[in-house]
Write a protein that holds these residues in place. Structure first.
Motif, PDB file in Angstrom:
ATOM      1  N   GLU A  72       0.816  -1.217   0.000  1.00  6.75           N
ATOM      2  CA  GLU A  72       0.000   0.000   0.000  1.00  6.75           C
ATOM      3  C   GLU A  72       0.847   1.263   0.000  1.00  6.75           C
ATOM      4  O   GLU A  72       0.402   2.315  -0.472  1.00  6.75           O
ATOM      5  CB  GLU A  72      -0.932   0.001   1.217  1.00  6.75           C
ATOM      6  CG  GLU A  72      -1.996  -1.089   1.187  1.00  6.75           C
ATOM      7  CD  GLU A  72      -2.903  -1.024   2.404  1.00  6.75           C
ATOM      8  OE1 GLU A  72      -2.683  -0.143   3.272  1.00  6.75           O
ATOM      9  OE2 GLU A  72      -3.827  -1.849   2.488  1.00  6.75           O
ATOM     10  N   ASP A  73       2.031   1.177   0.540  1.00 13.42           N
ATOM     11  CA  ASP A  73       2.894   2.356   0.649  1.00 13.42           C
ATOM     12  C   ASP A  73       3.906   2.465  -0.489  1.00 13.42           C
ATOM     13  O   ASP A  73       4.900   3.187  -0.374  1.00 13.42           O
ATOM     14  CB  ASP A  73       3.638   2.334   1.990  1.00 13.42           C
ATOM     15  CG  ASP A  73       2.705   2.459   3.176  1.00 13.42           C
ATOM     16  OD1 ASP A  73       1.624   3.059   3.015  1.00 13.42           O
ATOM     17  OD2 ASP A  73       3.050   1.940   4.256  1.00 13.42           O
ATOM     18  N   LEU A  76       5.002   5.878  -1.569  1.00 14.07           N
ATOM     19  CA  LEU A  76       5.918   6.569  -0.660  1.00 14.07           C
ATOM     20  C   LEU A  76       7.362   6.140  -0.907  1.00 14.07           C
ATOM     21  O   LEU A  76       8.289   6.951  -0.791  1.00 14.07           O
ATOM     22  CB  LEU A  76       5.531   6.283   0.794  1.00 14.07           C
ATOM     23  CG  LEU A  76       4.148   6.776   1.229  1.00 14.07           C
ATOM     24  CD1 LEU A  76       3.866   6.371   2.670  1.00 14.07           C
ATOM     25  CD2 LEU A  76       4.047   8.297   1.054  1.00 14.07           C
TER      26      LEU A  76
END
Length: 311
Positions: A72-73, A76
């Motif tokens: 999900e990251d 980032l």
């Protein structure tokens, strides 16, 4: 203290109808410049795309900056990475360069417009024109400025100097030295330019036919690989087969031979102890070292492709 890894390929395999990559197990050390070299079609660009999750492996695990890609990251993680692809994206052709830069900047919180403008000035690039109207070299310089303007922790460069003239190439080298001088930066690059490897790389990874043949510290690599011209009374190829690091023997006269070795110091000491005279030594260039690796690995049919691979 164990060396930290910026990228880890752990048992990575990708199979396609015409090409198989892997299994690849490889760690890219953090804080250094690593160059991947090998013949065309070896899978170098595929490794780059997989590191960015632009291409997925069938098996194995890839960790980038301490995080596994695909979670999900992921966005980032990618904000901490700069990427210069092997070639331009056709979808960008109708964009003005400044518009692409504006779009690009919105994805990176650490984007530095002053650094971007400084790089355009250093590289001699105007972003006030459509991408399709730029020369190959001009567009390459612009894409390079984009990739580095948010000061990424990890910089992936796929054939970075493609299309650059000698002056632009030297400028790019200087920019990359300054980038690494900031500390806490890592570069993984794929290049055919031997001088680029010599001036930038700390580590060299050899790849061929989808496999990693070895990873070496650059200075150690160039310090170990030599051609020795040797002679001795009744010297034979069979005797020279015992020479440390031997990976090629060629007769050049009566009881005289040219021997390639990847363990030069050990080989010279062996010659001394066995009364074999060394008439001259010649350091191997990168393409010759790669050719020797291919020969050792049983990929002899690819050896000719490495001749002139680097310019």
């Amino acid at each position: 203290m164990e060396e930290r890894q910026a990228i880890v390929f752990d048992g990575v395999v990708q199979s396609r109808s015409s090409f198989k990559l892997g299994p690849v197990t490889l760690g890219i050390p953090e804080g250094f410049i690593t160059a991947i070299v090998g013949p065309n079609g070896s899978g170098k660009s595929t490794l780059f795309r997989m590191a960015l999750n632009l291409s997925k492996p069938d098996y194995g695990r890839i960790t980038v900056l301490g995080n596994e890609m695909g979670g999900e990251d992921e966005h980032l993680i990618k904000q901490r990475i700069g990427y210069l692809a092997e070639g331009p994206f056709k979808l960008d052709d109708n964009l003005k360069a400044c518009d692409k830069a504006l779009y690009y900047s919105r994805w990176y919180p650490s984007w530095n417009v002053n650094r971007y403008q400084e790089l355009l000035h250093i590289l001699g690039v105007s972003d006030n024109q459509r991408m399709s109207k730029m020369s190959k070299g001009m567009r390459r310089k612009f894409e390079f400025a984009l990739a580095i303007s948010h000061s990424p922790e990890l910089l992936l460069l796929d054939e970075p100097s493609s299309g650059l003239d000698p002056i632009a190439w030297k400028t790019m080298i200087d920019v990359l030295h300054r980038y690494m001088g900031q500390g806490g930066k890592t570069i993984l690059m794929n290049t055919h330019i031997i001088e680029e490897v010599k001036r930038l790389a700390d580590y060299i990874v050899f790849v061929a036919q989808g496999r990693v043949l070895g990873m070496y510290e650059k200075d150690e690599l160039f310090g170990n690989w030599f051609t020795l011209y040797v002679s001795g009374e009744e010297l034979t190829p069979g005797r020279l087969a015992e020479l440390p690091g031997q990976c090629g023997i060629e007769a050049v006269g009566a009881s005289s031979f040219r021997v390639t070795t990847g363990k030069a110091l050990d080989a010279e000491e062996w010659c001394r102890l066995n009364g074999i005279a060394i008439s001259s030594r010649q350091a191997l260039e990168l393409d010759d070292i790669l050719a020797a690796h291919l020969q050792q690995d049983g990929l002899g049919s690819r050896v000719h492709e490495t001749r002139g691979l680097f310019t």
